[in-house]
Design an enzyme around this catalytic site. Structure first.
Site, mmCIF file in Angstrom:
data_model
loop_
_atom_site.group_PDB
_atom_site.id
_atom_site.type_symbol
_atom_site.label_atom_id
_atom_site.label_comp_id
_atom_site.label_asym_id
_atom_site.label_seq_id
_atom_site.Cartn_x
_atom_site.Cartn_y
_atom_site.Cartn_z
ATOM 1 N N LYS A 45 -37.805 -4.033 -12.509
ATOM 2 C CA LYS A 45 -37.944 -4.507 -11.130
ATOM 3 C C LYS A 45 -38.978 -3.661 -10.398
ATOM 4 O O LYS A 45 -39.028 -2.450 -10.544
ATOM 5 C CB LYS A 45 -36.605 -4.426 -10.399
ATOM 6 C CG LYS A 45 -36.650 -4.921 -8.953
ATOM 7 C CD LYS A 45 -35.258 -4.914 -8.348
ATOM 8 C CE LYS A 45 -35.288 -5.065 -6.833
ATOM 9 N NZ LYS A 45 -35.764 -6.371 -6.400
ATOM 10 N N CYS A 135 -45.154 -11.887 -4.871
ATOM 11 C CA CYS A 135 -44.019 -12.120 -3.959
ATOM 12 C C CYS A 135 -44.487 -12.681 -2.618
ATOM 13 O O CYS A 135 -45.282 -12.041 -1.925
ATOM 14 C CB CYS A 135 -43.253 -10.827 -3.734
ATOM 15 S SG CYS A 135 -42.279 -10.314 -5.150
ATOM 16 N N LYS A 173 -49.601 -10.348 -12.475
ATOM 17 C CA LYS A 173 -48.652 -11.416 -12.165
ATOM 18 C C LYS A 173 -49.179 -12.218 -10.974
ATOM 19 O O LYS A 173 -49.348 -11.690 -9.876
ATOM 20 C CB LYS A 173 -47.269 -10.842 -11.849
ATOM 21 C CG LYS A 173 -46.181 -11.899 -11.760
ATOM 22 C CD LYS A 173 -44.818 -11.245 -11.647
ATOM 23 C CE LYS A 173 -43.690 -12.265 -11.722
ATOM 24 N NZ LYS A 173 -42.360 -11.624 -11.605
#
Length: 282
Positions: A45, A135, A173
């Site tokens: 994480k 995110c 990502k």
């Protein structure tokens, strides 16, 4: 048993099935359990400057009030001290030398901040670094999360800061919160990324409570937009992965793609593989 081992951008793993960077990889204890149950790798994480996460930070979308088709989260990066995370990553690698441990990172958009976190991650023995540019609620006011992934020039600049100093593979990502994922993918590759990972969560508001008029999820009377994931996002993820697979410029780099987004069954996994993913995250 068939040989399912892979080599993803120089990162070896006994199988292509990894846990994605998310709450299930927020501690050494969780990753130990995952490896005991057969997962080939895990992406820790996201670490960086610790934040304060308050429960409950999840909302769900149910079809017809029954089956849950998607989950929305306003979870931020790891709320645990950086030193604790680094110690546990080191411990996991010591116990599981054959499994892939990749560390997701998100720090402020400063060269020195990224270089520092890269060196500290490398000291743990982790095999790779995943740059979290995805995110939608990832502290964009600090130039983090999808605020980077949505601007190709930022994506290229920060990736180059990392690849200039990193001695282990760097995976970028990508965010799905764009009209096309191809420009940021090209930018990451031009900066030397060794692999691409997608999709991150989709910007969303999962619902409004019609009794209280509050946005779901609600934390202390406050709500907001967050990241949308789960079975409902699979068609979107497949489309984004396919768009990279047919882009001639992306293909020229020959880098592997890690696919995620709504994978629930082996059939889902097979679809991602058929569209160009060589590694899968759940």
């Amino acid at each position: 048993m068939a040989d399912l081992s892979i080599n993803f951008a120089g990162i070896k793993s006994p199988n292509p099935f990894w846990l994605a960077s998310a709450p299930p990889t927020n501690s050494g204890a969780q990753v130990h359990r995952a490896f005991e149950h057969g997962w080939g790798g895990a992406v820790w994480k996201t670490i960086g400057a610790p934040v304060l996460n308050v429960s409950n930070r999840y909302g769900a979308w149910h079809y017809g009030g029954q089956k849950m088709l998607a989950i929305n989260n306003v979870e931020l990066i790891s709320d645990r001290p950086l030193e604790v995370n680094l110690k546990e990553i080191r411990d996991v690698k010591r116990h599981w030398p054959d499994r892939a441990v990749i560390v997701s990172a998100m720090v402020e958009s400063k060269p020195e901040a990224w270089r520092d976190i890269v060196m500290r991650i490398e000291d743990t023995g982790a095999e790779g670094i995943e740059l979290n540019y995805g995110c939608p609620h990832g502290m964009s006011e600090r130039g983090m999360g999808s605020a980077v992934g949505q601007v190709p020039s930022y994506c290229q600049m920060i990736t180059s800061w990392v690849t200039e100093v990193a001695k282990i593979p760097v995976i970028v990502k990508l965010t799905p919160n764009v009209a096309s994922v191809v420009p940021p993918a090209r930018a990451a590759l031009a900066a030397g990324a060794h692999g691409l990972s997608l999709i991150n969560t989709i910007n969303s508001i999962v619902g409004v409570n019609l009794d209280t008029f509050e946005i779901t999820p609600n934390i202390g009377g406050k709500g907001g937009h967050g990241g949308y994931a789960g079975p409902a996002v699979k068609p979107i993820a497949l489309n984004f992965i396919s768009s990279l697979g047919v882009d001639e410029e992306v293909k020229q780099y020959g880098v592997p793609i890690s696919g995620m987004g709504g994978i629930s069954t082996w059939k889902d996994a097979a679809e991602f593989l058929l569209l160009g993913a060589t590694n899968l995250k759940v």
